[in-house]
Write an enzyme that holds these catalytic residues in place. Sequence first.
Site, mmCIF file in Angstrom:
data_model
loop_
_atom_site.group_PDB
_atom_site.id
_atom_site.type_symbol
_atom_site.label_atom_id
_atom_site.label_comp_id
_atom_site.label_asym_id
_atom_site.label_seq_id
_atom_site.Cartn_x
_atom_site.Cartn_y
_atom_site.Cartn_z
ATOM 1 N N HIS A 1 0.806 -1.213 0.000
ATOM 2 C CA HIS A 1 0.000 0.000 0.000
ATOM 3 C C HIS A 1 0.840 1.266 0.000
ATOM 4 C CE1 HIS A 1 -3.469 -2.581 1.034
ATOM 5 N NE2 HIS A 1 -4.198 -1.567 0.597
ATOM 6 N N GLY A 2 2.015 1.231 0.563
ATOM 7 C CA GLY A 2 2.799 2.455 0.598
ATOM 8 C C GLY A 2 4.224 2.207 1.045
#
Length: 466
Positions: A327-328
């Site tokens: 996700h990041g």
Amino acid sequence: MLFNSYVFMLLFIPVTLMLWWILGKYPQLRLLMLVIASYLFYGWNHWEFVFLLLVSTVVDFAVGQRLDEEYCDWKRRCWLAISLISNLGMLGYFKYCGFFAESINAVSQFLRTGDAVQLPDVILPIGISFYTFQTLSYSIDLYRRQVKPARSLLHFAAYVSMFPQLIAGPIVRYKDIEEQINALPQRIDWSLASQGIWFFVIGMSQKIILADTAATIANPLLDNPEPMQFFAAWLALLAYSVQLYFDFAGYSNMAIGLGLMLGFTFPTNFDSPYQANNIQEFWRRWHITLGTFLRDYLYIPLGGNRYGRWLSMRNLLIVMLLGGLWHGAGWTFVLWGAYHGLMLIGHSVYRTHFKFTIPRPLAIAVTFLFVIYGWLWFRATSFQMATDWTLSLIGRHGVELRLLHEVVSIGDLVALISALSICWFLPNASQMRRPLTIGGAVITAGLLCFCILRFDVESPFLYFQF
């Protein structure tokens, strides 16, 4: 190009749909047109990113052909390795090289061992996390002989680049759409098209009316560097949780709706996750196609739950750590993944050792509180921000004397409570799926016009950054 933009709504989608159905008797021309339109859509703001999409497509198509034709095991493993290295290498460079450089610099600074590593100036290509997973799943499924190779590069390019789901999912696997690409409908099915319009408008309304309204509450509080007080901290957490929910639900529904207008059926990606009564059910409802991908290509190959409880717990933690990192590129995302991994492990232990059942309304409320606290780490831009926000939630940075006016207006509070009620009590778009009546068509048209009139403020989807 954004779905919620004038150029998309008034030019791109009308022209694309018109050409798509006019060319109904010419499947190759239709696919070529779809690929060109999708590349235009993807490269609208950064045309150079188109080359990455093209490289990923060509490499995995070529690898797929070799995987299907080759019968020597070690050669097939070599071809699969090429797909893994090209996809994960490209994803790693563009998404994680800055993160790794910052981590090395932090360790070097702490140990005082040498000069800092120069941070690379790399722009993250939008959607790279999604389309690399799609092409990778194609190669793995071919290696497992679970699918047949695409008929041509054009067929495969259409699958990879299809603009409705290109930027933020759902992650469509080739076996989900193979037959649909190979047997394109020549005439529009107005029943499916009307449902597609309804899905699209519902998704647009979720984004423009609900998510963006919640953002006007959350962003001013979260962009302030000073630690929030008690009510502000809880208001920011609830508002961001609503924003993320409807932002992602909105995109997922718009993608499904656009697919139906083109005659394609995409898998469901969102199923009222805030109505889940435990953390395992939450992950069966939130970003369903990502959860399925991680289960089939990571959790099960690691051993799943086949080798005892401890290894199953280890596998859960590994999967969620990597899911957080997907996700990041930041330690807050890693900690968010670890948090969810530990909650899944805790739920597994609870199911094994405790036999009493929590009433469903209470279970939903408890699950919701655990989930939204996880969003705190998801949204925080640093460990310091996350810890300050956590302390604010328990009043360590003070408590406001009044909630209304001092923290939030009565209108914003009503809007937030209404949005939360929709999350908890109303069915989702898929559950309400039905042909449009005349009254429904009028309401749908009204909602669409209202949303278009609010396009003046550019508002990208949150999942574009992932």
